[in-house]
Design a protein around this motif. Structure first.
Motif, mmCIF file in Angstrom:
data_model
loop_
_atom_site.group_PDB
_atom_site.id
_atom_site.type_symbol
_atom_site.label_atom_id
_atom_site.label_comp_id
_atom_site.label_asym_id
_atom_site.label_seq_id
_atom_site.Cartn_x
_atom_site.Cartn_y
_atom_site.Cartn_z
ATOM 1 N N SER A 105 41.417 14.338 34.676
ATOM 2 C CA SER A 105 42.385 14.995 33.800
ATOM 3 C C SER A 105 43.044 16.131 34.562
ATOM 4 C CB SER A 105 41.710 15.540 32.541
ATOM 5 O OG SER A 105 40.729 16.483 32.885
ATOM 6 N N PRO A 106 44.289 16.444 34.221
ATOM 7 C CA PRO A 106 44.976 17.499 34.925
ATOM 8 C C PRO A 106 44.285 18.836 34.719
ATOM 9 C CG PRO A 106 46.495 16.197 33.605
ATOM 10 C CD PRO A 106 45.105 15.820 33.201
ATOM 11 N N ARG A 107 44.149 19.592 35.772
ATOM 12 C CA ARG A 107 43.626 20.942 35.623
ATOM 13 C C ARG A 107 44.753 21.855 35.153
ATOM 14 N NH1 ARG A 107 39.856 21.608 41.068
ATOM 15 N NH2 ARG A 107 38.492 19.842 40.642
ATOM 16 N N GLN A 108 44.365 23.026 34.705
ATOM 17 C CA GLN A 108 45.342 23.922 34.124
ATOM 18 C C GLN A 108 46.447 24.279 35.110
ATOM 19 O OE1 GLN A 108 43.615 26.924 31.763
ATOM 20 N NE2 GLN A 108 45.425 28.193 31.685
ATOM 21 N N ASN A 109 46.129 24.349 36.409
ATOM 22 C CA ASN A 109 47.141 24.728 37.390
ATOM 23 C C ASN A 109 47.788 23.515 38.056
ATOM 24 O OD1 ASN A 109 44.975 23.876 38.865
ATOM 25 N ND2 ASN A 109 44.905 25.631 40.249
ATOM 26 N N GLN A 110 47.471 22.316 37.586
ATOM 27 C CA GLN A 110 48.077 21.116 38.146
ATOM 28 C C GLN A 110 49.406 20.836 37.461
ATOM 29 O OE1 GLN A 110 45.513 17.725 38.196
ATOM 30 N NE2 GLN A 110 47.163 16.273 38.599
ATOM 31 N N THR A 132 51.383 6.586 29.243
ATOM 32 C CA THR A 132 51.782 7.830 29.894
ATOM 33 C C THR A 132 50.597 8.773 30.025
ATOM 34 O OG1 THR A 132 54.034 7.650 29.007
ATOM 35 C CG2 THR A 132 53.322 9.827 29.757
ATOM 36 N N ALA A 133 49.849 8.926 28.939
ATOM 37 C CA ALA A 133 48.689 9.816 28.959
ATOM 38 C C ALA A 133 47.653 9.349 29.972
ATOM 39 C CB ALA A 133 48.078 9.890 27.565
ATOM 40 N N GLU A 134 47.410 8.051 30.006
ATOM 41 C CA GLU A 134 46.421 7.519 30.951
ATOM 42 C C GLU A 134 46.879 7.732 32.394
ATOM 43 O OE1 GLU A 134 43.936 3.410 31.888
ATOM 44 O OE2 GLU A 134 45.382 3.476 30.238
ATOM 45 N N LYS A 135 48.154 7.508 32.649
ATOM 46 C CA LYS A 135 48.694 7.690 33.994
ATOM 47 C C LYS A 135 48.567 9.134 34.452
ATOM 48 C CE LYS A 135 52.991 7.182 36.648
ATOM 49 N NZ LYS A 135 54.422 6.763 36.589
ATOM 50 N N LEU A 136 48.768 10.059 33.518
ATOM 51 C CA LEU A 136 48.730 11.480 33.855
ATOM 52 C C LEU A 136 47.328 12.073 33.767
ATOM 53 C CD1 LEU A 136 51.956 12.644 31.977
ATOM 54 C CD2 LEU A 136 51.691 12.142 34.417
ATOM 55 N N GLY A 137 46.361 11.274 33.294
ATOM 56 C CA GLY A 137 44.994 11.769 33.176
ATOM 57 C C GLY A 137 44.770 12.642 31.969
ATOM 58 N N ILE A 138 45.592 12.473 30.937
ATOM 59 C CA ILE A 138 45.446 13.266 29.712
ATOM 60 C C ILE A 138 44.541 12.496 28.755
ATOM 61 C CG2 ILE A 138 46.647 14.303 27.751
ATOM 62 C CD1 ILE A 138 49.157 14.432 29.535
ATOM 63 N N SER A 139 43.375 13.036 28.451
ATOM 64 C CA SER A 139 42.411 12.324 27.615
ATOM 65 C C SER A 139 42.064 13.067 26.337
ATOM 66 C CB SER A 139 41.127 12.044 28.405
ATOM 67 O OG SER A 139 40.556 13.250 28.873
ATOM 68 N N GLY A 140 42.629 14.248 26.143
ATOM 69 C CA GLY A 140 42.324 15.032 24.957
ATOM 70 C C GLY A 140 43.556 15.713 24.410
ATOM 71 N N THR A 141 43.458 16.170 23.180
ATOM 72 C CA THR A 141 44.564 16.862 22.521
ATOM 73 C C THR A 141 44.071 18.191 21.955
ATOM 74 O OG1 THR A 141 44.088 15.749 20.423
ATOM 75 C CG2 THR A 141 45.724 14.711 21.884
ATOM 76 N N PRO A 142 44.976 19.187 21.834
ATOM 77 C CA PRO A 142 46.368 19.146 22.296
ATOM 78 C C PRO A 142 46.454 19.385 23.801
ATOM 79 C CG PRO A 142 45.907 21.287 21.345
ATOM 80 C CD PRO A 142 44.662 20.462 21.138
ATOM 81 N N PHE A 143 47.528 18.902 24.387
ATOM 82 C CA PHE A 143 47.778 19.105 25.806
ATOM 83 C C PHE A 143 49.244 19.460 25.984
ATOM 84 C CE2 PHE A 143 48.434 18.199 30.251
ATOM 85 C CZ PHE A 143 47.249 18.618 30.836
ATOM 86 N N LEU A 144 49.511 20.548 26.694
ATOM 87 C CA LEU A 144 50.866 21.075 26.821
ATOM 88 C C LEU A 144 51.396 20.918 28.243
ATOM 89 C CD1 LEU A 144 49.169 22.799 24.622
ATOM 90 C CD2 LEU A 144 51.090 24.379 24.724
ATOM 91 N N VAL A 145 52.679 20.596 28.340
ATOM 92 C CA VAL A 145 53.361 20.510 29.631
ATOM 93 C C VAL A 145 54.632 21.350 29.542
ATOM 94 C CG1 VAL A 145 54.365 19.011 31.390
ATOM 95 C CG2 VAL A 145 52.516 18.152 29.932
ATOM 96 N N ALA A 146 54.750 22.356 30.373
ATOM 97 C CA ALA A 146 55.938 23.201 30.390
ATOM 98 C C ALA A 146 57.073 22.499 31.119
ATOM 99 C CB ALA A 146 55.624 24.542 31.052
ATOM 100 N N GLY A 147 58.280 23.028 30.974
ATOM 101 C CA GLY A 147 59.449 22.398 31.574
ATOM 102 C C GLY A 147 59.378 22.276 33.077
ATOM 103 N N ASP A 148 58.661 23.194 33.730
ATOM 104 C CA ASP A 148 58.541 23.121 35.185
ATOM 105 C C ASP A 148 57.305 22.346 35.621
ATOM 106 O OD1 ASP A 148 56.556 24.869 34.461
ATOM 107 O OD2 ASP A 148 57.099 26.447 35.886
ATOM 108 N N GLY A 149 56.612 21.720 34.653
ATOM 109 C CA GLY A 149 55.487 20.858 34.993
ATOM 110 C C GLY A 149 54.123 21.497 34.903
#
Length: 266
Positions: free
Chosen positions: A108-113, A220-237
């Protein structure tokens, strides 16, 4: 070390939950308590009755009395005997300094990823524009997730942002989440329907034969490694998991760079 500390806290919570549940389920002496494999079979039966749509690949006892490890595909949880209470995380033996959880934690994406915002399929998300909409945010959310509801309460206090909400019902935890997601997606005003559901608990009427873009969002979630909610993505990634207060959200969004044009953006 921070991760290890967090895991230790999770284990402590598991132990506490087991103690509380055991206290509430003490035998009255009229029958001998279940043991060993018989007890594991009883836990499996409870889980299947309570969550018929969930595939349970494995149930096994842990070193913590009354606590069982449950493997569900890529997810691992720890439950007490009734199957009502779940704790997600890793189980460590602090004496041997070993991770004794059965399978590797899903990537899963880390907070700074960072995630390339331009790759998000925004036409499969609910678009909500607040104020001038200059800041941009994508949220992966489950309508029955309590932390998602908390996040929506905080987002309601945030202005000047365009929010793309990806409906990501976690059916193994929330069996009714998919039908609620479908009802919101098929509503005439998706943004209003989502807000009403999350803030007031009132779901829109279902539309027969209509459903949300679950396959696209799940892929999309699986590709990005997102397995839980909520999960936020800012405009700059930049990414951030979990519900956070409005003031922190405002500060986090204000440091975001202008995103690249994403798929489906209008």
């Amino acid at each position: 070390m921070k991760r290890l500390h967090q895991s230790f806290i999770a284990v402590a919570l598991v132990a506490q939950a087991g103690a509380v549940c055991a206290a509430g389920a003490s035998p009255d002496g009229s029958a001998a308590p279940l043991q060993g494999e018989t007890l594991i079979l009883a836990v499996q039966k409870n889980l299947k009755l309570m969550y018929p749509k969930t595939r349970f690949d494995q149930v096994k006892a842990t070193p913590l009395p009354g606590i069982y490890e449950v493997v569900m595909g890529r997810n691992v949880a720890f439950v007490e005997e009734s199957g009502r209470y779940f704790i997600f995380g890793r189980l460590f033996d602090m004496e041997s300094q070993e991770d004794i959880t059965s399978v590797a934690e899903p990537a899963s994406p880390r907070q700074n990823q960072k995630i390339d915002f331009a790759t998000l399929p925004l036409d499969s998300a609910i678009k909500t524009v607040k104020g001038d909409g200059t800041r941009v945010l994508a949220v992966f959310s489950d309508p029955d997730c309590p932390y998602c509801k908390k996040l929506e309460q905080e987002l309601d206090k945030v202005g000047n942002v365009t929010i793309y909400t990806f409906l990501m019902p976690l059916e193994q935890l929330h069996p009714q989440a998919r039908s609620k997601s479908d009802a919101v997606w098929c509503a005439k005003d998706r943004s209003a329907a989502w807000k009403t559901l999350m803030l007031s608990g009132k779901a829109p009427a279902t539309v027969k034969g209509c459903e949300g873009p679950h396959a696209i969002v799940s892929a999309t979630a699986e590709k990005l490694g997102i397995s839980g909610t909520p999960f936020l993505v800012a405009g700059d990634g930049r990414t951030m998991p979990g519900a956070v207060p409005a003031d922190r959200l405002n500060a986090w969004l204000s440091t975001s760079d202008k995103p690249a044009l994403a798929k489906g953006a209008k």
